[in-house]
Design a protein around this motif. Sequence first.
Motif: not given
Length: 339
Positions: A215-223
């Motif tokens: 989930v954090f990897d997706k957050i980093r990608e999105t932000t």
Amino acid sequence: MASFSQFGNDLYTGKRSYNIVGRRTIWYGIAALMILIAVVVPIARGGFVLGIEFLGGSQFQISQTTNTNQTFAGNAVTAVVPDANPRVTIVGGDSVRIQTDQLTNKQSTAVQAALATAYDLKPAQVTASFIGATWGQDITRQALTGLIIFVVLAAIVMALYFRTWKMSLAAMVALLHDLVITAGVYGVLGIEVTPAAVIGFLTILGYSLYDTVVVFDKIRETTSHEGDESRRTFAESVNLAVNQTLVRSINTSIVAILPVGAILFIGAFILGAGTLRDISLALFIGIIVGTYSTIFIAAPLYAHLRSGEAAIAKHDKRTLAARAASVTKSSAADASINQ
């Protein structure tokens, strides 16, 4: 299935969204309440119910008997040693296990004979053993040492991988949340804590962190992709990433819970295998709690930690101001048309 796929697609594109990050105070409150219950109730009950491996004592096993009446075992033990505090359980459907406080060799022999008489068995069908508390204490010490080393290394690796200590901190808080609540379920329900359960507690650490990292990897990608020109606030971008991984988290949890639930059922109700039951129960509880904490604790907490940064606060203020100006302009245009 098609509707569920469409549901996932709507979450990913942002067509449908749940304001998970924006309601973080609610999730904090729920987590605080569950942790409070997990800590206070076991203390009020007198602490955790520890297995004989941690406390030490004598154990007797009656094998291949058609009579599994637990009252017979309890009465036979107390008739010989009134203060033995017997704990009787059925194992595998045709065996009875009796655990008591530490007995002398003479008392153990007498109890063994009394059990054989009570169940009308040969003395050879009743086995006696002694378990010292030192072994359980060694297991506990090694488990705590392993836990501390794991948490420290995981925190360092996550901080280096995501290039921010705030993601690492949020993940560790969620991890602690999972451990406290999982252990708390044992304390609240009075379930015996055995070395197998401790192994289960340690195993859920890996699952919890795995789900959080995805989930954090997706957050980093999105932000990182949206940058300063994003029309969303930082919290809204984090919320979008959480929604995009929501279906994946649910699916992963279901796939993980099904085999663990099957092992729990077989170990507890069919085979009567205590080790299988203890490990799978800890895993079953931990997977559910870990999925919840990743979505409702770790991600909102990360957004909360980052919200005070000057660059993010400036971006959010500019975004909200532009949004307010757009709404005002739109309202003025509508009023002009109506006139």
